[in-house]
Scaffold this active site. Structure first.
Site, PDB file in Angstrom:
ATOM      1  N   LYS A 267      89.213 -74.801  10.632  1.00 27.55           N
ATOM      2  CA  LYS A 267      88.981 -74.778   9.179  1.00 27.55           C
ATOM      3  C   LYS A 267      89.866 -73.684   8.604  1.00 27.55           C
ATOM      4  O   LYS A 267      89.573 -72.510   8.717  1.00 27.55           O
ATOM      5  CB  LYS A 267      87.502 -74.486   8.867  1.00 27.55           C
ATOM      6  CG  LYS A 267      87.025 -75.168   7.658  1.00 27.55           C
ATOM      7  CD  LYS A 267      86.792 -74.404   6.372  1.00 27.55           C
ATOM      8  CE  LYS A 267      87.045 -72.983   6.141  1.00 27.55           C
ATOM      9  NZ  LYS A 267      88.003 -72.740   5.031  1.00 27.55           N
TER      10      LYS A 267
ATOM     11  N   GLU B  89      87.457 -61.596  14.678  1.00 24.87           N
ATOM     12  CA  GLU B  89      88.502 -60.636  14.268  1.00 24.87           C
ATOM     13  C   GLU B  89      88.247 -60.330  12.803  1.00 24.87           C
ATOM     14  O   GLU B  89      88.526 -61.154  11.932  1.00 24.87           O
ATOM     15  CB  GLU B  89      89.894 -61.266  14.444  1.00 24.87           C
ATOM     16  CG  GLU B  89      90.264 -61.575  15.878  1.00 24.87           C
ATOM     17  CD  GLU B  89      90.471 -60.327  16.716  1.00 24.87           C
ATOM     18  OE1 GLU B  89      90.586 -59.217  16.162  1.00 24.87           O
ATOM     19  OE2 GLU B  89      90.506 -60.459  17.954  1.00 24.87           O
TER      20      GLU B  89
ATOM     21  N   CYS C  39      94.740 -57.060   7.886  1.00 23.73           N
ATOM     22  CA  CYS C  39      93.629 -56.291   8.453  1.00 23.73           C
ATOM     23  C   CYS C  39      94.156 -55.026   9.131  1.00 23.73           C
ATOM     24  O   CYS C  39      93.445 -54.051   9.284  1.00 23.73           O
ATOM     25  CB  CYS C  39      92.875 -57.148   9.462  1.00 23.73           C
ATOM     26  SG  CYS C  39      93.984 -57.857  10.684  1.00 23.73           S
TER      27      CYS C  39
ATOM     28  N   GLU D 289      88.686 -52.048   2.324  1.00 20.89           N
ATOM     29  CA  GLU D 289      90.058 -52.516   2.510  1.00 20.89           C
ATOM     30  C   GLU D 289      90.715 -52.670   1.148  1.00 20.89           C
ATOM     31  O   GLU D 289      90.186 -53.362   0.283  1.00 20.89           O
ATOM     32  CB  GLU D 289      90.043 -53.891   3.177  1.00 20.89           C
ATOM     33  CG  GLU D 289      89.656 -53.878   4.620  1.00 20.89           C
ATOM     34  CD  GLU D 289      89.798 -55.272   5.237  1.00 20.89           C
ATOM     35  OE1 GLU D 289      89.024 -56.168   4.855  1.00 20.89           O
ATOM     36  OE2 GLU D 289      90.661 -55.454   6.091  1.00 20.89           O
TER      37      GLU D 289
HETATM   38  P1  NAD Z   1      87.076 -64.555   4.314  1.00 19.68           P
HETATM   39  O1  NAD Z   1      86.111 -63.969   5.270  1.00 19.68           O
HETATM   40  O2  NAD Z   1      86.700 -64.624   2.883  1.00 19.68           O
HETATM   41  O3  NAD Z   1      87.455 -66.032   4.743  1.00 19.68           O
HETATM   42  C1  NAD Z   1      87.915 -66.326   6.039  1.00 19.68           C
HETATM   43  C2  NAD Z   1      87.661 -67.790   6.328  1.00 19.68           C
HETATM   44  O4  NAD Z   1      86.254 -68.021   6.346  1.00 19.68           O
HETATM   45  C3  NAD Z   1      88.228 -68.753   5.304  1.00 19.68           C
HETATM   46  O5  NAD Z   1      88.672 -69.908   5.982  1.00 19.68           O
HETATM   47  C4  NAD Z   1      87.029 -69.072   4.441  1.00 19.68           C
HETATM   48  O6  NAD Z   1      87.136 -70.315   3.795  1.00 19.68           O
HETATM   49  C5  NAD Z   1      85.934 -69.095   5.489  1.00 19.68           C
HETATM   50  N1  NAD Z   1      84.586 -68.865   4.971  1.00 19.68           N
HETATM   51  C6  NAD Z   1      84.206 -68.179   3.879  1.00 19.68           C
HETATM   52  N2  NAD Z   1      82.869 -68.192   3.761  1.00 19.68           N
HETATM   53  C7  NAD Z   1      82.397 -68.894   4.809  1.00 19.68           C
HETATM   54  C8  NAD Z   1      81.085 -69.251   5.246  1.00 19.68           C
HETATM   55  N3  NAD Z   1      79.997 -68.879   4.579  1.00 19.68           N
HETATM   56  N4  NAD Z   1      80.968 -69.977   6.370  1.00 19.68           N
HETATM   57  C9  NAD Z   1      82.062 -70.356   7.054  1.00 19.68           C
HETATM   58  N5  NAD Z   1      83.312 -70.050   6.703  1.00 19.68           N
HETATM   59  C10 NAD Z   1      83.485 -69.331   5.582  1.00 19.68           C
HETATM   60  O7  NAD Z   1      88.415 -63.732   4.530  1.00 19.68           O
HETATM   61  P2  NAD Z   1      89.803 -63.894   3.774  1.00 19.68           P
HETATM   62  O8  NAD Z   1      89.630 -63.340   2.390  1.00 19.68           O
HETATM   63  O9  NAD Z   1      90.353 -65.268   3.937  1.00 19.68           O
HETATM   64  O10 NAD Z   1      90.752 -62.927   4.647  1.00 19.68           O
HETATM   65  C11 NAD Z   1      90.783 -61.555   4.466  1.00 19.68           C
HETATM   66  C12 NAD Z   1      89.915 -60.854   5.484  1.00 19.68           C
HETATM   67  O11 NAD Z   1      90.317 -61.236   6.792  1.00 19.68           O
HETATM   68  C13 NAD Z   1      90.075 -59.352   5.448  1.00 19.68           C
HETATM   69  O12 NAD Z   1      88.811 -58.734   5.556  1.00 19.68           O
HETATM   70  C14 NAD Z   1      90.917 -59.055   6.677  1.00 19.68           C
HETATM   71  O13 NAD Z   1      90.767 -57.758   7.180  1.00 19.68           O
HETATM   72  C15 NAD Z   1      90.447 -60.091   7.610  1.00 19.68           C
HETATM   73  N6  NAD Z   1      91.439 -60.320   8.673  1.00 19.68           N
HETATM   74  C16 NAD Z   1      91.174 -59.866   9.933  1.00 19.68           C
HETATM   75  C17 NAD Z   1      92.109 -60.034  10.936  1.00 19.68           C
HETATM   76  C18 NAD Z   1      91.847 -59.531  12.329  1.00 19.68           C
HETATM   77  O14 NAD Z   1      92.519 -59.992  13.246  1.00 19.68           O
HETATM   78  N7  NAD Z   1      90.920 -58.616  12.554  1.00 19.68           N
HETATM   79  C19 NAD Z   1      93.304 -60.690  10.669  1.00 19.68           C
HETATM   80  C20 NAD Z   1      93.551 -61.150   9.378  1.00 19.68           C
HETATM   81  C21 NAD Z   1      92.583 -60.967   8.380  1.00 19.68           C
END
Ligand code: NAD
Length: 485
Positions: A182, A258, A292, A389
């Protein structure tokens, strides 16, 4: 939209289930927006719970035959996928820039990084090694081997639309697991564009399925509660990660998370300042700060603070901002309005509490979610940006006096993904690294991400590791056979 027509003409916009393009069961679709123009670039199918079940049926049918393919065959398919992505690298890079906003050089870097996960896991697919031994008391033989764990649900963020997905698909396929991905709703096109490439590489129907959806919560939750699923691998915010961990508990799934970071970047007084500036520019500005791993808090020794601050400010002020596709642009727009509003709010908060703006600090007028490269000095301890962040091109600077103090301040966060430190004294570098509660340390380096290294965080930055051999193990179950003869 006119400029992009050629590029977008052949990009699929439906669901990829069982090797076929499908509309959503109820016909739902959603728009994908170009953050540089705020214009619509595509309308993509929005998967329903019913579509998720169809994807599970396809993955289940594909699992047995894929799991018993010879490791070398799986490896060669992965290796071909690497070659084909590199063949199409420029097209994919432009697509990333159009849907995510990042500058084209950043997107090119991401495509190469993303492809590497297929090459690395092509090499790991043939190294799923077991162990054997003898039980000390009974003398029974102990054979340990690793089986593919089952269907994996993968959920990825928008900031690296290619790499965060290939970092999961590569090891899953190497291990013998089918996946249902997804992608983030802001950036679904890159993964959809990858599917014909994987098909051409020889990935069988049903082994990789992609479900863009605006109904992420119910769609992912339905999959986490289906008994055919055994793994959930998520990259995204800590907030959503926590929800998925709760959801995964009901079926006791294998989880890899992650999550967010709050990286300190420490510059000691004996550091090579020019090298620290180069590292800072990568650690802060890769992906416009939307990473991140982005340096979120700079701690600079008071003796070198003036020099570091002046040089960093000059570099940041020199970055060209604009549409990421244009020549010479280093800083594209942020991904969406929420991301931009958050950066504005965090900068305004810090400034209202006494931080000094050395460059940037003001959102430009006009279209697109742009925010300039910004340096803030004298950021007070109570500024929100030190605990959250920033996810934008903003460097927040503070000074420190001694090693013990800076280690305590660096560790004072619920996150533990990555920390950076610069010093010419190797024994100090290693001593401080060991005291930092972070899964990854950049010691005189501003970039730690590498497919051959275990990427992941401590504390609330996550569970599990991606990349390296550890990444393969996330998709395998250990089985031990006790026998005597
Ligand atoms: P997000 O958590 O809002 O969304 C991530 C994914 O989860 C998306 O595909 C989103 O559609 C899905 N999602 C959202 N709500 C959901 C739910 N209730 N159930 C299932 N899926 C759901 O994050 P984002 O805004 O897309 O990305 C930014 C975040 O990602 C930052 O916090 C960043 O630090 C983190 N990040 C971490 C890493 C790592 O490797 N640690 C790498 C890249 C990004």
């Amino acid at each position: 939209m006119a400029n992009y027509d050629n590029l977008l003409a052949n990009v699929p916009t439906d669901l990829w289930i069982g090797g076929q393009w499908k509309k959503a069961s109820d016909g739902a679709r959603f728009d994908v927006i170009d953050p540089a123009t705020e214009g619509k670039i595509a309308s993509v199918a929005s998967a329903s719970v019913e579509d998720a079940r169809a994807a599970l049926d396809a993955a289940q049918a594909a699992f047995g035959p894929w799991a018993v393919r010879k490791p070398r065959e799986r490896a060669e398919i992965l290796r071909r996928a690497y070659d084909l992505i590199m063949r199409d690298a420029e097209r994919l890079a432009k697509l990333i820039t159009i849907e995510n906003g990042k500058a084209l050089p950043d997107s090119r870097g991401e495509v190469a990084y993303a492809a590497e996960f297929f090459r690395w896991y092509a090499e790991e697919a043939v190294r799923n090694l077991g162990q054997n031994g003898m039980a000390p008391a009974s003398g029974a033989r102990i054979f340990v081997h690793h089986k593919p764990a089952g269907i994996a649900v993968l959920v990825t963020p928008w900031n690296f639309p290619a790499a965060m997905a290939t970092r999961k698909i590569g090891p899953a396929l190497a291990a013998g697991c089918p996946v249902i991905l997804k992608p983030a709703s802001e950036t679904p096109l890159t993964m959809l564009a990858l599917m014909p490439i994987l098909e051409e590489a020889g990935v069988p129907a049903g082994v990789v399925n992609v479900l863009p959806s605006r109904r992420s919560g119910p769609v992912v939750d339905a999959m986490l509660h289906d008994p055919r699923v055994r793994i959930v691998s998520f990259t995204g915010s800590t907030e959503v990660g926590r929800k998925l961990l709760h959801g995964a508990a009901d079926q006791v799934l294998k989880t890899a998370m992650e999550l967010g970071g709050n990286a300190p970047f420490i510059v000691f007084d004996d550091a090579d300042i020019d090298a620290a500036i180069d590292g800072a520019m990568i650690a802060k500005m890769r992906n416009m700060g939307e990473a991140c791993t982005a340096a979120n808090r700079f701690y600079v020794h008071e003796k070198v603070s003036d020099e570091f601050t002046k040089k960093l400010t000059a570099k940041m002020a020199g970055l060209k901002m604009g549409n990421g596709l244009d020549d010479g642009v280093a800083l594209g727009p942020l991904v969406n309005k929420e991301g931009l509003d958050k950066v504005v709010e965090l900068v305004d908060d810090a400034v209202s509490k006494g931080a000094k703006v050395l460059t940037g600090g003001k959102k430009p007028d006009g279209q697109g979610y742009f925010y300039p490269a910004t340096v803030l000095s004298n950021v007070p301890d109570n500024a929100k940006m030190l605990n959250e962040e920033i996810f934008g091109p903003v460097a927040s600077l503070q000074t420190f006096k001694d090693e013990k103090e800076v280690v305590t301040r660096a560790n004072d966060t619920e996150y533990g993904l990555v920390a950076y430190l610069y010093t010419k004294d190797l024994s100090r570098g290693l001593r401080v690294s060991e005291k930092l509660d972070f899964g990854m340390i950049g010691l005189n380096r501003g970039l730690v991400s590498d497919p051959a290294a275990p990427f992941g965080g401590m504390k609330q930055s996550g569970v599990g590791r991606e990349g390296a051999h550890e990444g393969l193990m996330e998709f395998l179950e250990t089985q031990y056979i006790s026998t005597t003869w």
